[in-house]
Design a protein around this motif. Structure first.
Motif, short mmCIF file in Angstrom:
data_model
loop_
_atom_site.label_atom_id
_atom_site.label_comp_id
_atom_site.label_asym_id
_atom_site.label_seq_id
_atom_site.Cartn_x
_atom_site.Cartn_y
_atom_site.Cartn_z
N ILE A 4 2.74 4.48 -2.39
CA ILE A 4 1.72 4.32 -3.43
C ILE A 4 0.35 4.35 -2.75
O ILE A 4 0.11 3.63 -1.78
N GLU A 53 5.59 2.32 -10.16
CA GLU A 53 6.28 1.34 -9.30
C GLU A 53 7.74 1.77 -9.06
O GLU A 53 8.24 1.68 -7.94
N MET A 55 1.82 1.90 -14.83
CA MET A 55 2.18 1.25 -13.56
C MET A 55 3.69 1.02 -13.40
O MET A 55 4.22 1.12 -12.30
N PHE A 80 5.93 0.03 -2.14
CA PHE A 80 5.66 -1.10 -3.02
C PHE A 80 5.86 -2.43 -2.29
O PHE A 80 5.07 -3.37 -2.47
N ILE A 128 -1.00 -6.12 -8.78
CA ILE A 128 -1.55 -5.71 -7.48
C ILE A 128 -2.73 -4.77 -7.70
O ILE A 128 -3.77 -4.89 -7.06
N PHE A 129 -2.55 -3.85 -8.65
CA PHE A 129 -3.62 -2.90 -8.99
C PHE A 129 -4.87 -3.65 -9.44
O PHE A 129 -5.98 -3.36 -9.00
N LEU A 169 2.81 -3.17 -0.24
CA LEU A 169 1.66 -3.52 -1.06
C LEU A 169 1.79 -4.92 -1.66
O LEU A 169 0.80 -5.61 -1.88
N SER A 170 3.02 -5.35 -1.92
CA SER A 170 3.19 -6.64 -2.60
C SER A 170 3.26 -7.82 -1.63
O SER A 170 3.27 -8.97 -2.05
N HIS A 176 3.64 -10.01 -8.29
CA HIS A 176 4.46 -8.97 -7.69
C HIS A 176 4.58 -7.66 -8.46
O HIS A 176 5.19 -6.74 -7.96
N SER A 177 4.00 -7.59 -9.67
CA SER A 177 4.12 -6.28 -10.33
C SER A 177 2.99 -5.38 -9.83
O SER A 177 1.94 -5.86 -9.39
N LEU A 178 3.23 -4.06 -9.90
CA LEU A 178 2.19 -3.13 -9.44
C LEU A 178 0.93 -3.28 -10.28
O LEU A 178 -0.18 -3.16 -9.79
N GLN A 179 1.13 -3.57 -11.58
CA GLN A 179 -0.01 -3.79 -12.47
C GLN A 179 -0.93 -4.88 -11.90
O GLN A 179 -2.15 -4.72 -11.82
#
Ligand SMILES: Nc1ncnc2c1ncn2[C@@H]1O[C@H](COP(=O)(O)OP(=O)(O)OP(=O)(O)O)[C@@H](O)[C@H]1O
Length: 264
Positions: A207, A201, A197, A221, A236-237, A224-225, A231-234
């Motif tokens: 994404i 990111e 991720m 990003f 959010i994922f 998505l956030s 706030h990390s993509l991890q």
């Protein structure tokens, strides 16, 4: 701007009596975009990519690449595509030079141009001395570099990368990320699938998150956030895919290993 890839209501099931693994995907991808294509194991990422590559043709819906329906024009568009698969079969008994000559012939490249480019790219990737050695003697990272070179050598317009940095050392990863940026600046479209991720990111300007055969998020990003506390993509994922049990799973896993009482 015209789409390079246009996907309409794409559905796929491997077994005609079974469940759909892609449940109606709509996507428009534009030149110069770096798409982070992510999702949990089994979400349908490889299936989508294999359909775009023409490796699966039993899908429903429509896929246009460079303006042409790939069911109607099934060969010509492939010249414009480069692909690094997650698991590749390289011909171990060939040298890097021979393998790239073979790839060049598939794309009907001029042999002299191919050799010049191939040698120069090997040199830039720091593996010049391995050029004439058998692939069987290559390390994992060297094989990965050869795969990356072979996906790019015919100067394709659309690139599909599946975990492309697997096995690359930290310095080579930096070079590779910069190569992606430069290729996107030249208008190349990059489809980047990975489970790492942090990298997705950083490199992606769009994404797309796939979950259980459905697109559950599509944007940059920042989009998505928005409205999310983490706030990390991890993170959010994890939220998008409804996963919040990593600690419990890990604990049960270790308890099982230790032969303690199991509470799943
Ligand atoms: N050849 C096949 N035959 C039958 N089912 C398949 C086949 N290939 C994939 N599937 C199924 O399709 C679904 C999507 O698989 P796919 O490989 O596209 O997922 P993915 O998102 O790429 O997963 P991963 O992150 O693990 O690579 C899964 O349920 C998988 O079991």
């Amino acid at each position: 701007m015209e789409s390079v890839i246009e996907i309409k209501d794409l559905k796929m099931r491997y077994d005609t009596a079974g469940d759909y693994v892609l449940k109606g995907i709509d996507l428009n991808i534009f030149p110069g975009q770096i798409i982070g294509y992510i999702g949990p194991n089994g979400a349908g990422k490889s299936t989508t990519v294999k359909i775009m590559l023409g490796m699966i043709d039993t899908y429903e819906g429509a896929v246009k690449i460079l303006g042409k329906d790939i069911k109607e024009e099934s060969v010509a568009y492939k010249r414009h595509i480069g692909y690094v698969p997650e698991v590749a079969t390289l011909y171990d008994s060939l040298s890097g030079a021979e393998y790239l000559q073979f790839i060049g012939e598939l794309y009907q490249m001029d042999p002299e141009t191919l050799t010049q480019k191939a040698e120069a790219l090997f040199d830039l990737f720091g593996i010049k001395t391995a050029y004439y050695n058998r692939i069987s003697s290559y390390s994992k990272g060297m094989k990965q570099k050869l795969l990356i070179i072979s996906s790019l050598i015919h100067n394709p317009d659309i690139l599909f990368f599946d975990e492309p940095i697997s096995g690359l050392d930290a310095n080579s990863v930096m070079v590779f990320k910069e190569i992606l940026r430069k290729l996107a600046e030249k208008g190349k479209t990059i489809f980047y699938s990975s489970h790492i991720m942090e990298v997705v990111e950083k490199i992606s300007d769009r994404i797309i998150v796939l979950n259980d055969g459905v697109v559950v998020a599509d944007g940059n990003f920042e989009t998505l956030s928005q409205n999310r506390k983490d706030h990390s993509l991890q993170e959010i994922f994890n939220q998008l895919t409804g996963f919040d049990t990593h600690a419990q799973i890990a604990e049960s896993f270790v308890r099982t290993l230790m032969d303690e009482e199991v509470t799943v």
